[in-house]
Motif scaffolding. Structure first.
Motif, mmCIF file in Angstrom:
data_model
loop_
_atom_site.group_PDB
_atom_site.id
_atom_site.type_symbol
_atom_site.label_atom_id
_atom_site.label_comp_id
_atom_site.label_asym_id
_atom_site.label_seq_id
_atom_site.Cartn_x
_atom_site.Cartn_y
_atom_site.Cartn_z
ATOM 1 N N LEU A 65 0.811 -1.123 -0.031
ATOM 2 C CA LEU A 65 -0.105 0.075 -0.063
ATOM 3 C C LEU A 65 0.843 1.171 -0.124
ATOM 4 C CD1 LEU A 65 -2.785 -0.975 2.458
ATOM 5 C CD2 LEU A 65 -3.108 -0.491 0.196
ATOM 6 N N LEU A 66 2.031 1.271 0.869
ATOM 7 C CA LEU A 66 2.724 2.202 0.834
ATOM 8 C C LEU A 66 3.613 2.643 -0.540
ATOM 9 C CD1 LEU A 66 4.545 2.164 4.140
ATOM 10 C CD2 LEU A 66 2.998 4.338 3.509
ATOM 11 N N LEU A 67 3.789 1.379 -1.306
ATOM 12 C CA LEU A 67 4.384 1.466 -2.578
ATOM 13 C C LEU A 67 3.368 2.467 -3.529
ATOM 14 C CD1 LEU A 67 6.766 0.872 -4.187
ATOM 15 C CD2 LEU A 67 5.924 -1.447 -4.815
ATOM 16 N N LEU A 68 2.088 2.123 -3.469
ATOM 17 C CA LEU A 68 1.245 2.777 -4.100
ATOM 18 C C LEU A 68 1.340 4.144 -4.165
ATOM 19 C CD1 LEU A 68 -1.787 0.035 -4.240
ATOM 20 C CD2 LEU A 68 -0.194 0.649 -6.132
ATOM 21 N N VAL A 69 1.121 4.672 -2.614
ATOM 22 C CA VAL A 69 1.136 6.124 -2.340
ATOM 23 C C VAL A 69 2.502 6.709 -3.028
ATOM 24 C CG1 VAL A 69 1.334 7.654 -0.461
ATOM 25 C CG2 VAL A 69 -0.304 5.652 -0.423
ATOM 26 N N ILE A 168 11.174 2.595 1.555
ATOM 27 C CA ILE A 168 10.745 2.259 2.928
ATOM 28 C C ILE A 168 9.761 0.881 2.808
ATOM 29 C CG2 ILE A 168 9.045 2.770 4.824
ATOM 30 C CD1 ILE A 168 10.657 5.479 4.779
ATOM 31 N N ALA A 169 8.569 1.113 1.641
ATOM 32 C CA ALA A 169 7.694 0.186 1.350
ATOM 33 C C ALA A 169 8.588 -1.174 0.948
ATOM 34 C CB ALA A 169 6.841 0.895 -0.063
ATOM 35 N N VAL A 170 9.411 -0.957 -0.155
ATOM 36 C CA VAL A 170 10.153 -2.135 -0.756
ATOM 37 C C VAL A 170 11.222 -2.967 0.654
ATOM 38 C CG1 VAL A 170 12.132 -2.860 -1.998
ATOM 39 C CG2 VAL A 170 10.526 -1.429 -2.899
ATOM 40 N N GLN A 171 11.442 -2.260 1.613
ATOM 41 C CA GLN A 171 12.185 -2.784 2.683
ATOM 42 C C GLN A 171 11.246 -3.359 3.634
ATOM 43 O OE1 GLN A 171 15.659 -2.817 3.344
ATOM 44 N NE2 GLN A 171 14.793 -4.424 4.541
ATOM 45 N N MET A 172 9.851 -3.028 3.872
ATOM 46 C CA MET A 172 9.111 -3.552 4.357
ATOM 47 C C MET A 172 8.521 -4.878 3.767
ATOM 48 S SD MET A 172 6.244 -0.416 5.573
ATOM 49 C CE MET A 172 5.206 -1.426 6.164
ATOM 50 N N VAL A 173 8.247 -4.934 2.675
ATOM 51 C CA VAL A 173 8.024 -6.259 2.005
ATOM 52 C C VAL A 173 9.241 -7.190 2.063
ATOM 53 C CG1 VAL A 173 7.454 -7.140 -0.358
ATOM 54 C CG2 VAL A 173 6.358 -5.091 0.434
ATOM 55 N N ALA A 174 10.357 -6.737 1.895
ATOM 56 C CA ALA A 174 11.437 -7.487 2.136
ATOM 57 C C ALA A 174 11.562 -8.267 3.423
ATOM 58 C CB ALA A 174 12.900 -6.798 1.753
ATOM 59 N N ASN A 175 11.428 -7.251 4.540
ATOM 60 C CA ASN A 175 11.531 -7.835 5.878
ATOM 61 C C ASN A 175 10.237 -8.893 5.986
ATOM 62 O OD1 ASN A 175 13.733 -6.233 6.445
ATOM 63 N ND2 ASN A 175 12.263 -4.642 7.548
ATOM 64 N N ALA A 176 9.295 -8.724 5.498
ATOM 65 C CA ALA A 176 7.939 -9.648 5.445
ATOM 66 C C ALA A 176 8.229 -10.836 4.928
ATOM 67 C CB ALA A 176 6.571 -8.858 5.172
ATOM 68 N N VAL A 177 8.945 -10.854 3.892
ATOM 69 C CA VAL A 177 9.110 -11.997 3.148
ATOM 70 C C VAL A 177 10.387 -12.839 3.991
ATOM 71 C CG1 VAL A 177 10.518 -12.773 0.946
ATOM 72 C CG2 VAL A 177 8.810 -11.365 0.875
ATOM 73 N N ARG A 178 11.187 -12.071 4.513
ATOM 74 C CA ARG A 178 12.248 -12.746 5.265
ATOM 75 C C ARG A 178 11.471 -13.400 6.566
ATOM 76 N NH1 ARG A 178 16.185 -8.128 6.378
ATOM 77 N NH2 ARG A 178 16.032 -7.650 4.081
#
Length: 184
Positions: A65-69, A168-178
């Motif tokens: 969602l943050l990536l869309l914004v 920040i959005a990409v980092q959040m997704v990467a952390n979630a994948v980890r």
């Protein structure tokens, strides 16, 4: 939550509005974020358990969602400002997901899990309230920055904010994948 980092987003989302309206948006956005964070602090884990959602899933969806914004801020969609002027940006996207986003929600829920005494609970509640007070003060008094940087400066800051927000959005997704991989 990042009060100074909120300034460019706040200024870009309230671009073209009066000072009085910007101040009202600052109050509404910080109040909305406080209500969302408080609700998730009190009932978030029960809600996620009921829906079968894990914290990494919440974090990943919030990152998307943050990536869309961020992409909207980067691309400068010309049709967007006219739509936004008719809507209350204090609630969405400013109050949530930008201020009370998945990162803040997940962090609050993790801190709530660590509360074992009433003293810690009071300190956590006080910390949450103080952060939102600082957010409100930061946005409320950032209106004066417009006089210095003008609307073209807001446009430049908006693009830079979009770039940083996308990271920040990409980092959040990467952390979630980890987190998904380590849990699996």
């Amino acid at each position: 939550m990042d009060p100074p980092g909120t300034i460019p987003l706040f200024l870009s989302l309230t671009s073209g509005r009066t000072t009085a309206l910007r101040r009202r948006v600052a109050w509404q956005a910080s109040s909305t974020a406080l209500l969302v964070i408080a609700a998730f602090a009190l009932f978030g884990q029960q809600l996620l358990d009921y829906l079968g959602i894990t914290l990494p899933a919440l974090q990943c969806s919030g990152g998307l969602l943050l990536l869309l914004v961020a992409l909207e801020l980067l691309t400068g969609n010309d049709s967007e400002p006219s739509v936004q002027r008719d809507t209350n940006v204090a609630l969405v996207p400013l109050g949530t997901p930008l201020l009370a986003g998945p990162g803040a929600i997940v962090a609050t829920m993790v801190f709530v899990r660590q509360v074992h005494t009433w003293e810690r609970g009071v300190f956590l509640a006080l910390g949450v309230v103080l952060v939102h007070l600082v957010l409100w003060l930061t946005m409320r008094y950032s209106v004066g920055i417009i006089k210095v940087i003008k609307e073209s400066g807001v446009l430049l800051v908006t693009r830079i904010s979009g770039l940083l927000l996308s990271a920040i959005a990409v980092q959040m997704v990467a952390n979630a994948v980890r987190a998904f991989i380590s849990a699996g």
